[in-house]
Design an enzyme around this catalytic site. Sequence first.
Site, PDB file in Angstrom:
ATOM      1  N   ARG A 302      -5.384   2.793   4.271  1.00 55.87           N
ATOM      2  CA  ARG A 302      -4.027   2.378   4.613  1.00 55.87           C
ATOM      3  C   ARG A 302      -3.885   2.355   6.119  1.00 55.87           C
ATOM      4  NH1 ARG A 302      -0.401   3.494   0.448  1.00 55.87           N
ATOM      5  NH2 ARG A 302       1.043   2.182   1.648  1.00 55.87           N
ATOM      6  N   LEU A 303      -2.771   1.859   6.564  1.00 54.29           N
ATOM      7  CA  LEU A 303      -2.491   1.782   7.989  1.00 54.29           C
ATOM      8  C   LEU A 303      -1.651   2.978   8.417  1.00 54.29           C
ATOM      9  CD1 LEU A 303      -1.580  -2.002   8.090  1.00 54.29           C
ATOM     10  CD2 LEU A 303      -3.835  -0.936   8.274  1.00 54.29           C
ATOM     11  N   TRP A 305       1.510   4.069  10.037  1.00 53.48           N
ATOM     12  CA  TRP A 305       2.766   3.349  10.206  1.00 53.48           C
ATOM     13  C   TRP A 305       3.520   3.847  11.436  1.00 53.48           C
ATOM     14  CZ3 TRP A 305       5.169   2.317   4.695  1.00 53.48           C
ATOM     15  CH2 TRP A 305       4.209   1.674   3.919  1.00 53.48           C
ATOM     16  N   ASP A 411       5.368  -6.781   6.543  1.00 54.74           N
ATOM     17  CA  ASP A 411       5.135  -6.309   5.182  1.00 54.74           C
ATOM     18  C   ASP A 411       6.343  -5.545   4.643  1.00 54.74           C
ATOM     19  OD1 ASP A 411       3.718  -5.899   2.864  1.00 54.74           O
ATOM     20  OD2 ASP A 411       2.193  -4.600   3.749  1.00 54.74           O
ATOM     21  N   GLU A 414      10.927  -3.889   0.160  1.00 64.02           N
ATOM     22  CA  GLU A 414      11.427  -3.743  -1.205  1.00 64.02           C
ATOM     23  C   GLU A 414      11.807  -2.307  -1.574  1.00 64.02           C
ATOM     24  OE1 GLU A 414       7.626  -6.243  -1.001  1.00 64.02           O
ATOM     25  OE2 GLU A 414       8.293  -4.246  -0.399  1.00 64.02           O
ATOM     26  N   ARG A 461       6.177 -10.939   2.314  1.00 57.67           N
ATOM     27  CA  ARG A 461       6.059 -11.009   0.859  1.00 57.67           C
ATOM     28  C   ARG A 461       7.403 -10.773   0.183  1.00 57.67           C
ATOM     29  NH1 ARG A 461       3.164  -5.275  -1.024  1.00 57.67           N
ATOM     30  NH2 ARG A 461       5.028  -3.992  -0.778  1.00 57.67           N
ATOM     31  N   ASP A 478       0.241  -8.851  -3.184  1.00 57.30           N
ATOM     32  CA  ASP A 478      -1.006  -8.111  -3.392  1.00 57.30           C
ATOM     33  C   ASP A 478      -1.628  -8.420  -4.753  1.00 57.30           C
ATOM     34  OD1 ASP A 478      -0.376  -7.020  -0.969  1.00 57.30           O
ATOM     35  OD2 ASP A 478       0.297  -5.106  -1.761  1.00 57.30           O
ATOM     36  N   HIS A 543      -8.428 -11.660   3.779  1.00 53.45           N
ATOM     37  CA  HIS A 543      -8.015 -10.261   3.782  1.00 53.45           C
ATOM     38  C   HIS A 543      -9.172  -9.435   3.238  1.00 53.45           C
ATOM     39  CE1 HIS A 543      -5.707  -6.641   3.431  1.00 53.45           C
ATOM     40  NE2 HIS A 543      -4.529  -7.225   3.534  1.00 53.45           N
TER      41      HIS A 543
END
Length: 688
Positions: A302-303, A305, A411, A414, A461, A478, A543
């Site tokens: 993961r990144l 954040w 990104d 939601e 997205r 994804d 990706h």
Amino acid sequence: MRPSVNEAPELAVRWTGVGVETGFVAREDGFDLRFAGRTVLRHRPACPAVAIGRGDPAITMFRGNYRIEDSPEPLAAPADWALYEDAVVLSDRAGPAVRLGLVGNRLTVAALRPGADRLTVRFAAEPDEAVWGGGEQMSYLALNGRRFPIWTSEPGVGRDKSTALTRRMDEEGMAGGDYWTTNYPQPTFLTARWLAVHLAEACYSVLDFTDPAHHVVEAWRSEAVFELFADTGPIGLVGQLSTRFGRQPELPDWAIGGAIVGLKAGTDSFARLERFLAAGTAVSGLWCEDWAGIRETSFGRRLFWDWHVGARSAARYPDLTARIAALRERGIRFLAYANPYLAADGDLFAEGLAGGHFALRQDSDEVYLVDFGEFDCGVVDFTRAETRAWFAERVLAREMLDRGMAGWMADFGEYLPTDVRLADGSDPMEAHNRWPVLWAEVNAMALASRGLTGEALFFMRAGYSGVQAQCPLLWAGDQSVDFTRHDGIGTVLTGALSAGLVGNAYSHSDCGGYTSLHGNVRSAELLRRWAELAAFAPVMRSHEGNRPDDNLQYDSAPELLACFARWSRVHAALAPYVRHLAGEARATGLPLQRPLFLHYPADPALHAVQDQYLYGADLLVAPVIEAGQTARPVVLPGEGVWRHVWSGADLAAGTHVVAAPFDQPPVFYRPDSAFAALFAALPEALAA
């Protein structure tokens, strides 16, 4: 019995005739609402047009996945009616229950009973009337026969309750999804009568097409506005919706002139990019989502954040600003990543806290922290104007644009919980669906602040009604790294086609897919077929996925690298045609990737076709989206002939089984197209 005219003498009653184009029409056994010559509502005592109730919701959220349940108490399904000049009042024995009013194209439905907060409106349907819309729907283009809850969320992994992967993901955190779960829902539907209905609210709602006699909309509100649109055909109707929701700027030349190579290997990304270039890849950009740092989790890489160039970024990408400038001199843009949350263990969190930029808990002044999968983040509160300006300037403009970055993946969006406290005091149940639109607005503000609208590019997205006016490019989210029906490669086609009908001109996908879990990994076949598909999208971008070390990459083997290079050249060769389509999108609102029925509306057999599409009016693309497939049926619509790009053979309109070996996906063009010479030269680009 409905009230008679004489029972309401103080009100001007309009008894209109059968031929009325727009207005309420009295019938012997009820009334109709007509719009532009079409019957939109039919109210009869045995089948009331509106019902109201009082809800009792139960909502659970875990890492962007929602379980929304309700046990509503029915309050009224009133049968009696009184028709006035511009409104109808529905009543039952307890008195007036619902008012319907029409002003222009706006139909207002309001419950008149205290405590009512659920509306069910039954719009009229004709036999076998096809229905589309719902935002970006990933499983079905034609919505007939199914219910579609409208709530932005994680779409889930698998999205098919019959599969072991979906069931396992459900067990591990409600994360399996279903056919209707989507990052970008929208309460808008279009029908084959060339009528569209849009719920102009942000509440939780459901589009229900399970009853062939009615198009039902459920809304969690006491009052709701529905906007009505009609046209003589689908092209005009799509154009009206695009005008309503806002049109994107044309894509910049650099974004359509080659592939954006996605790598997240720190400084090794630059060395790997050179291998792509040496293989003959047409490269327009390098996308490094890990620019701000990484963290390893059980989900995968993961990144971190914390969207700024700090110690983590400097360790992973030393001298980043200079490297970005060096790439720009070679005609290659650098793209990054951001989302609307800040890690609680990051540097920017303290700055956000001091500025009052986070959503809070309802029971205290503590920051509401959301679990994003083994790390917690604060939700940046975009209901506050100062916060929108802070994030746009401090993060997106200063940390990214001012360093020469040409764009980023914007990104998420939601995850807004339904129990936070927001700065503007709004109900988070109403704010939840609006959140992606606010996030898009912040990104658009950053571009505008540097005069880069239409030149820099962010892609999202998540979405909802109105995101079209802010977001220049969608990406399909994804997908699983496979060919599965509801979560694999084919869903990107359905997503692009459905989103395009409600005003989104541009869509693309993670070339190669993203989600790899529980042993589900990429195959060479999938990577080759995805490159073929991605070449015929406005933007081609690869990706590495969530588990890059476990999966094949395009530079894992010479034959895969050569494949990606070939199709990047095809993508670049199409740039003049894409530029033409972008101008068309700006002028008319037409998307670049179009369902067949958009140009051939008279053929009902085309209404549900979702595994092929028109790329503009002149090019037809039928990608291979099933494993092991070396030939596939292709529908060539209309009349006359279509020319096969790879062989030059002409085929008459109709359905044909077309050979589809690797590097020859079924693609056809109209021989009389102004771009026929460009299409005919695509085999040369592929072979160069």
